[in-house]
Structure formats: structure tokens, C-alpha cells
Design a protein around this motif. Structure first.
Motif, PDB file in Angstrom:
ATOM      1  N   ARG A  59       4.878  45.167  13.186  1.00 12.49           N
ATOM      2  CA  ARG A  59       5.984  44.157  13.475  1.00 12.49           C
ATOM      3  C   ARG A  59       6.052  43.760  14.918  1.00 12.49           C
ATOM      4  O   ARG A  59       6.183  42.532  15.267  1.00 12.49           O
ATOM      5  N   ASN A  65       9.157  36.869  12.942  1.00 11.35           N
ATOM      6  CA  ASN A  65       9.515  37.191  11.185  1.00 11.35           C
ATOM      7  C   ASN A  65       8.731  36.341  10.428  1.00 11.35           C
ATOM      8  O   ASN A  65       8.616  34.885  10.454  1.00 11.35           O
ATOM      9  N   PRO A  66       7.726  36.843   9.503  1.00  6.30           N
ATOM     10  CA  PRO A  66       6.867  36.164   8.558  1.00  6.30           C
ATOM     11  C   PRO A  66       7.761  35.060   7.852  1.00  6.30           C
ATOM     12  O   PRO A  66       6.905  34.049   7.428  1.00  6.30           O
ATOM     13  N   ARG A  67       9.080  35.561   7.509  1.00  7.12           N
ATOM     14  CA  ARG A  67       9.827  34.411   6.587  1.00  7.12           C
ATOM     15  C   ARG A  67       9.785  32.956   7.244  1.00  7.12           C
ATOM     16  O   ARG A  67       9.985  32.293   6.699  1.00  7.12           O
ATOM     17  N   TYR A  68       9.900  32.836   8.723  1.00  4.19           N
ATOM     18  CA  TYR A  68       9.693  31.544   9.269  1.00  4.19           C
ATOM     19  C   TYR A  68       8.504  31.088   8.902  1.00  4.19           C
ATOM     20  O   TYR A  68       8.440  29.500   9.299  1.00  4.19           O
ATOM     21  N   GLY A 123       2.946  34.020   5.520  1.00  2.00           N
ATOM     22  CA  GLY A 123       4.308  34.237   5.459  1.00  2.00           C
ATOM     23  C   GLY A 123       4.654  34.998   4.333  1.00  2.00           C
ATOM     24  O   GLY A 123       5.480  35.996   4.298  1.00  2.00           O
ATOM     25  N   SER A 124       4.298  34.503   3.151  1.00  2.00           N
ATOM     26  CA  SER A 124       4.880  35.175   1.939  1.00  2.00           C
ATOM     27  C   SER A 124       4.120  36.423   1.743  1.00  2.00           C
ATOM     28  O   SER A 124       4.938  37.300   1.320  1.00  2.00           O
ATOM     29  N   THR A 125       2.775  36.625   2.046  1.00  2.00           N
ATOM     30  CA  THR A 125       2.292  37.728   1.828  1.00  2.00           C
ATOM     31  C   THR A 125       2.730  38.989   2.731  1.00  2.00           C
ATOM     32  O   THR A 125       3.120  40.295   2.319  1.00  2.00           O
ATOM     33  N   THR A 127       5.909  38.685   4.056  1.00  2.00           N
ATOM     34  CA  THR A 127       6.945  39.108   3.666  1.00  2.00           C
ATOM     35  C   THR A 127       7.307  40.154   2.362  1.00  2.00           C
ATOM     36  O   THR A 127       8.129  40.948   2.708  1.00  2.00           O
ATOM     37  N   ILE A 128       6.257  39.855   1.582  1.00  2.00           N
ATOM     38  CA  ILE A 128       6.274  40.972   0.542  1.00  2.00           C
ATOM     39  C   ILE A 128       5.864  42.294   0.898  1.00  2.00           C
ATOM     40  O   ILE A 128       6.559  43.315   0.631  1.00  2.00           O
ATOM     41  N   PHE A 130       6.269  43.789   3.983  1.00  2.00           N
ATOM     42  CA  PHE A 130       7.100  44.480   4.740  1.00  2.00           C
ATOM     43  C   PHE A 130       8.237  44.788   3.979  1.00  2.00           C
ATOM     44  O   PHE A 130       8.940  45.952   4.311  1.00  2.00           O
ATOM     45  N   SER A 131       8.569  43.901   2.913  1.00  2.00           N
ATOM     46  CA  SER A 131       9.694  44.445   2.011  1.00  2.00           C
ATOM     47  C   SER A 131       9.326  45.682   1.456  1.00  2.00           C
ATOM     48  O   SER A 131      10.410  46.464   1.253  1.00  2.00           O
TER      49      SER A 131
END
Length: 136
Positions: A59, A65-68, A123-125, A127-128, A130-131
Motif C-alpha cells: 500500500r 487507493n486502487p478503488r480510484y 484497480g479491480s484486481t 481492490t479484490i 487488498f480486501s
């Protein structure tokens, strides 16, 4: 306890894999590759680094933030798809610059579409990833 060899290797592999993902992105319109494959390659580089150093260090490297990245990529993709409509052509028609760029070649709306897909996939990968890593 992480392996010293794995940590050292991932330090060198992260920039190499990111450069390779950009290469795959740039060659993707006429040859195999493109935004999806390049984005997966970039996300794989960050995953490898995360396995070696942990989520907190990864991070710190990513900073954003990858969501952005997902809405930014979607906006670029939509603009690339709709831009021909502005000059009276059908949507998704390829527009090309007159002269090729050095080290890139011919640049057109397809490249911007691929860049948008590249950002969406990263971003999507991430985000998944990190979650899932936060819940473990």
C-alpha cells in the motif's frame, strides 16, 4: 518469516514486471496483449511484492487507493469510445494521429481505450486482493 531470496527477487521483479505490462499494453492493438492482459500483469507484480513484504508495504508503494483507478479508467474508456461521435463518426470508430510517436508507433483512440481498460483491471484486481488480504 519471509525468505530473503524471495524479498530480494521481488524487489527486482516489481519494476521489470511493470515495464513488461506497459510493453504488453502498448503492443496490444495489433498483436496479442492490450489493456486487460497488461493490467493483469501489473496487478500480478504488486501481488508478488505483497506476498514478499506484506500488505502495508505494498500500500505504501501504490500510494493511491486502487478503488480510484476504476472510475478514472472507465472515464478514459468512455471518452475514447465516444470521441468519434463528436466529429460526426459512429461511436467506437478508430481515430488516429497523423504521425507516429517515437517508441510507441501509431497512436489512436484504441490506445486510450486500452489504457482505460488497463486502469480498470489494475484497480479491480488490487481492490479484490487488498480486501481479501485484510480479512486474513
Amino acid at each position: 518469516m519471509k525468505s530473503l531470496i524471495f524479498k530480494t527477487a521481488s524487489n527486482y521483479l516489481l519494476p521489470l514486471l511493470l515495464m513488461f505490462s506497459i510493453f504488453i499494453l502498448l503492443r496490444g492493438h495489433y498483436l496479442p496483449g492490450g489493456g486487460f492482459v497488461g493490467g493483469l500483469m501489473a496487478a500480478l507484480a504488486f501481488m508478488l511484492y505483497s506476498f514478499a513484504f506484506g500488505l502495508k508495504e505494498t500500500r505504501n508503494i501504490v500510494k493511491l487507493n486502487p478503488r480510484y483507478l476504476m472510475p478514472i479508467g472507465l472515464a478514459i474508456t468512455i471518452l475514447a469510445a465516444v470521441s468519434p461521435f463528436v466529429i460526426g463518426l459512429p461511436i467506437m470508430t478508430g481515430l488516429w494521429f497523423e504521425e507516429p510517436l517515437i517508441m510507441v508507433g501509431m497512436v489512436g483512440s484504441a490506445l486510450f481505450f486500452d489504457i482505460g481498460v488497463y486502469l480498470i483491471v489494475i484497480g479491480s484486481t488490487l481492490t479484490i486482493m487488498f480486501s481479501i488480504s485484510e480479512t486474513i
